[in-house]
Design a protein around this motif. Structure first.
Motif, PDB file in Angstrom:
ATOM      1  N   VAL A 110       0.846  -1.198   0.000  1.00 48.59           N
ATOM      2  CA  VAL A 110       0.000   0.000   0.000  1.00 48.59           C
ATOM      3  C   VAL A 110       0.881   1.248   0.000  1.00 48.59           C
ATOM      4  CG1 VAL A 110      -1.563   1.388   1.455  1.00 48.59           C
ATOM      5  CG2 VAL A 110      -2.096  -1.006   0.987  1.00 48.59           C
ATOM      6  N   LYS A 111       1.902   1.244   0.841  1.00 50.78           N
ATOM      7  CA  LYS A 111       2.823   2.387   0.922  1.00 50.78           C
ATOM      8  C   LYS A 111       3.510   2.619  -0.432  1.00 50.78           C
ATOM      9  CE  LYS A 111       6.595   4.149   3.804  1.00 50.78           C
ATOM     10  NZ  LYS A 111       7.836   4.146   3.060  1.00 50.78           N
ATOM     11  N   ASP A 112       3.995   1.543  -1.058  1.00 51.71           N
ATOM     12  CA  ASP A 112       4.644   1.653  -2.375  1.00 51.71           C
ATOM     13  C   ASP A 112       3.678   2.190  -3.433  1.00 51.71           C
ATOM     14  OD1 ASP A 112       6.996   0.657  -1.325  1.00 51.71           O
ATOM     15  OD2 ASP A 112       6.757  -1.342  -2.194  1.00 51.71           O
ATOM     16  N   LEU A 113       2.463   1.659  -3.436  1.00 50.58           N
ATOM     17  CA  LEU A 113       1.467   2.094  -4.421  1.00 50.58           C
ATOM     18  C   LEU A 113       1.081   3.558  -4.210  1.00 50.58           C
ATOM     19  CD1 LEU A 113      -0.847  -1.042  -4.650  1.00 50.58           C
ATOM     20  CD2 LEU A 113       0.723  -0.211  -6.394  1.00 50.58           C
ATOM     21  N   GLU A 114       0.993   3.979  -2.937  1.00 52.95           N
ATOM     22  CA  GLU A 114       0.668   5.375  -2.651  1.00 52.95           C
ATOM     23  C   GLU A 114       1.770   6.302  -3.167  1.00 52.95           C
ATOM     24  OE1 GLU A 114      -2.258   5.048   1.260  1.00 52.95           O
ATOM     25  OE2 GLU A 114      -0.085   5.152   1.590  1.00 52.95           O
ATOM     26  N   GLU A 115       3.023   5.874  -3.007  1.00 53.75           N
ATOM     27  CA  GLU A 115       4.152   6.669  -3.517  1.00 53.75           C
ATOM     28  C   GLU A 115       4.121   6.744  -5.046  1.00 53.75           C
ATOM     29  OE1 GLU A 115       7.741   4.998  -1.819  1.00 53.75           O
ATOM     30  OE2 GLU A 115       7.132   5.582   0.212  1.00 53.75           O
ATOM     31  N   LYS A 116       3.835   5.610  -5.703  1.00 53.77           N
ATOM     32  CA  LYS A 116       3.743   5.594  -7.166  1.00 53.77           C
ATOM     33  C   LYS A 116       2.605   6.494  -7.649  1.00 53.77           C
ATOM     34  CE  LYS A 116       5.706   1.040  -8.043  1.00 53.77           C
ATOM     35  NZ  LYS A 116       5.432  -0.365  -8.212  1.00 53.77           N
ATOM     36  N   GLU A 168      -7.467   1.897  -7.964  1.00 58.46           N
ATOM     37  CA  GLU A 168      -8.277   0.684  -7.771  1.00 58.46           C
ATOM     38  C   GLU A 168      -7.526  -0.364  -6.941  1.00 58.46           C
ATOM     39  OE1 GLU A 168      -9.621  -0.695 -11.614  1.00 58.46           O
ATOM     40  OE2 GLU A 168     -10.852   1.099 -11.917  1.00 58.46           O
ATOM     41  N   GLN A 169      -6.233  -0.536  -7.234  1.00 60.23           N
ATOM     42  CA  GLN A 169      -5.425  -1.479  -6.455  1.00 60.23           C
ATOM     43  C   GLN A 169      -5.373  -1.061  -4.993  1.00 60.23           C
ATOM     44  OE1 GLN A 169      -1.494  -2.448  -8.081  1.00 60.23           O
ATOM     45  NE2 GLN A 169      -2.271  -1.935 -10.105  1.00 60.23           N
ATOM     46  N   LEU A 170      -5.164   0.220  -4.755  1.00 59.58           N
ATOM     47  CA  LEU A 170      -5.104   0.728  -3.378  1.00 59.58           C
ATOM     48  C   LEU A 170      -6.432   0.520  -2.655  1.00 59.58           C
ATOM     49  CD1 LEU A 170      -3.002   3.950  -3.820  1.00 59.58           C
ATOM     50  CD2 LEU A 170      -2.568   2.150  -2.143  1.00 59.58           C
ATOM     51  N   LYS A 171      -7.526   0.823  -3.342  1.00 59.24           N
ATOM     52  CA  LYS A 171      -8.857   0.656  -2.742  1.00 59.24           C
ATOM     53  C   LYS A 171      -9.066  -0.812  -2.353  1.00 59.24           C
ATOM     54  CE  LYS A 171     -13.747   1.365  -3.619  1.00 59.24           C
ATOM     55  NZ  LYS A 171     -14.713   0.867  -4.573  1.00 59.24           N
ATOM     56  N   PHE A 172      -8.731  -1.717  -3.269  1.00 58.20           N
ATOM     57  CA  PHE A 172      -8.888  -3.154  -3.008  1.00 58.20           C
ATOM     58  C   PHE A 172      -8.063  -3.584  -1.798  1.00 58.20           C
ATOM     59  CE2 PHE A 172      -7.049  -7.403  -3.528  1.00 58.20           C
ATOM     60  CZ  PHE A 172      -8.198  -8.180  -3.419  1.00 58.20           C
TER      61      PHE A 172
END
Length: 184
Positions: A110-116, A168-172
């Motif tokens: 989640v942290k990585d995806l938020e940074e991206k 969408e990935q983060l929400k999931f």
């Protein structure tokens, strides 16, 4: 490990999110799931016994056990064979830590995806259609909006689909962290 614990672990192993995290720990090697099954079945065993039972090379089993050990999902006992003077290892599952490991990995993701996502939202991009390489606005400017690979003109890159996918990935993942019964 009690019978109820083993039962719960088998249920967890059927959960798609748990499978995805384990697949990631095994770096894509599905044989890791077979190693887990043997460990659960035997409770405590040697890498040689696992290799023999699964018909795998010893070094393959050893690598998978080390990956599980790094994730803290197995432990070992080391003992010295008095005849050969070699060390041997007995491996045992510590899969009761699986919910914690999965939760930790998901939080890291989640942290990585938020940074991206932040990077995608805060930058403008250009790409070379011929080389299929993407550049930030600053990089494109440094190259005079010409591809350093082929010299062709860079075109503006619309990253709205990428942003949507990341959201969408983060929400999931956030919903899974909140609602997945195994991560409580």
């Amino acid at each position: 490990m009690g019978e109820k614990n083993v039962e719960m672990i088998y249920e967890m192993l059927n959960d798609p999110l748990v499978q995805e995290v384990l697949f990631n720990i095994f770096e894509g090697d599905e044989k890791g799931f077979e190693v887990i099954e043997v460990l659960l079945e035997k409770g405590e065993t040697t890498e040689e016994e696992i290799a023999k039972e699964l018909g795998l090379k010893l070094n393959v089993v050893r690598k998978l056990l080390y990956k599980l050990y790094d994730a803290r999902l197995v432990d070992y006992k080391r003992w010295k064979d008095e005849e050969t003077n070699w060390y041997s290892y007995t491996w045992l599952p510590t899969l009761e830590k699986l919910p914690y490991v999965v939760k930790k990995k998901i939080k890291e993701l989640v942290k990585d995806l938020e940074e991206k996502l932040e990077f995608e939202k805060n930058n403008m991009f250009f790409f070379c259609p011929r080389c299929n390489v993407r550049f930030t606005f600053e990089e494109a400017m440094d190259y005079g909006f010409a591809c350093p690979g082929c010299g062709g003109m860079l075109k503006e890159f619309d990253n709205s689909e990428l942003i949507k996918d990341l959201e969408e990935q983060l929400k999931f993942l956030k919903e899974e962290l909140k609602n997945n019964p195994f991560l409580k």
